[in-house]
Scaffold this active site. Sequence first.
Site, PDB file in Angstrom:
ATOM      1  N   LEU A 126       0.858  -1.194   0.000  1.00 17.81           N
ATOM      2  CA  LEU A 126       0.000   0.000   0.000  1.00 17.81           C
ATOM      3  C   LEU A 126       0.889   1.237   0.000  1.00 17.81           C
ATOM      4  O   LEU A 126       1.544   1.548   1.000  1.00 17.81           O
ATOM      5  CB  LEU A 126      -0.917  -0.009   1.212  1.00 17.81           C
ATOM      6  CG  LEU A 126      -1.865   1.202   1.335  1.00 17.81           C
ATOM      7  CD1 LEU A 126      -2.828   1.255   0.154  1.00 17.81           C
ATOM      8  CD2 LEU A 126      -2.633   1.155   2.648  1.00 17.81           C
ATOM      9  N   HIS A 230       5.928   2.763  12.090  1.00 20.76           N
ATOM     10  CA  HIS A 230       6.568   3.965  11.554  1.00 20.76           C
ATOM     11  C   HIS A 230       5.539   5.093  11.510  1.00 20.76           C
ATOM     12  O   HIS A 230       4.346   4.857  11.289  1.00 20.76           O
ATOM     13  CB  HIS A 230       7.088   3.669  10.147  1.00 20.76           C
ATOM     14  CG  HIS A 230       7.993   4.699   9.577  1.00 20.76           C
ATOM     15  ND1 HIS A 230       7.507   5.870   9.029  1.00 20.76           N
ATOM     16  CD2 HIS A 230       9.344   4.741   9.451  1.00 20.76           C
ATOM     17  CE1 HIS A 230       8.530   6.587   8.582  1.00 20.76           C
ATOM     18  NE2 HIS A 230       9.658   5.927   8.829  1.00 20.76           N
TER      19      HIS A 230
END
Length: 348
Positions: A126, A230
């Site tokens: 993605l 992240h």
Amino acid sequence: MLLIRPIQGSDFQALMTMARESGAGFTSLPLCERKLTHKIAHSEESFAADIDAPGDQGYLFVLEDTDTGEILGASGIEASVGLGSPLYHFHKSTVVHQCKELDIFNPVEVLTLGNDYTGVTEICTLFLREPYRVGLNGRFLSKVRFMFMAEHPKRFSQLVIAEMRGAADENGQPPFWGWLRETFFNMEFSKADYLIGVGNKGFIADLMPRYPIYVDLLPEAARNTIGQVHENTVPALKLLENEGFMHRGYVDLFDAGPTVEAQLKQIKSVRQSHRVKVVISQNPAEHKGEFHLAVCNCDSKAFRATVSDECRLEPETHSILMSPAMADVLNVAEGDLVRYLNLDKGAK
């Protein structure tokens, strides 16, 4: 109009651009011409194949602006992971050390190397390019995979996972990898990341610790990032959590990012997407709807999906009114079946 379709050979340069922009840690888009060429060819074969059960198929979608022809992003599905080469994870669990004579009861967390997700379906790759991370673009790019899976369930496992990119420091280096490199590996993260991306995983079995790792013995920086994502991955994780995905203790070997999972039939967008018949309306003003709807055709090789608020559901007739332009983008005609999903926040 925005269009999501299967990737094709002519998209190679766009895929290379996204691989370059995605940076280190995004292992499903390695900056390797040979690997990306293979991914495109493999995806084309997978979409065209007649499938009764999931196997070594990989489906890669691209998001295109039909007005400019520009590729804005990509997303993918691996039908059954870990069959050609092992899929490794650490599993974080609890071990109890107890001594009744001394009245000591001490639960401790450990990381254990394993291949528990062998054979499951993985959603991956993605990536939405920076200028286009606005509006419904990211949601559309993510959710279209679930619409495809809902339409073609035989192609996929009953369990679906997603590996989320792990936390990194100000230099882009995962603290967890810093400990691994110092203790077991003698290479930079970029090299390990590249080897994984191109499918070279033999060094994992050779160098990775074979026994459980006591979490409390790790440096604080490495310990604190286990299961953390992240900063750029937070929106993607929130989307998946809203779909019903949960973290059950599995983390990535190198950056310790969480792997989340859900049963295919329980994924929100699978449950809430439905088939309806196409009714083509010549006057766009007549069929402007209340919501933004993602709509896809029911094909595999010629899969097409778009999103618009200029279409309207007719629940009484189980149909959807759309313009000729929208029907052309989807490659459907009057009376054909399509699948729709409400993309607006708070959709029930």
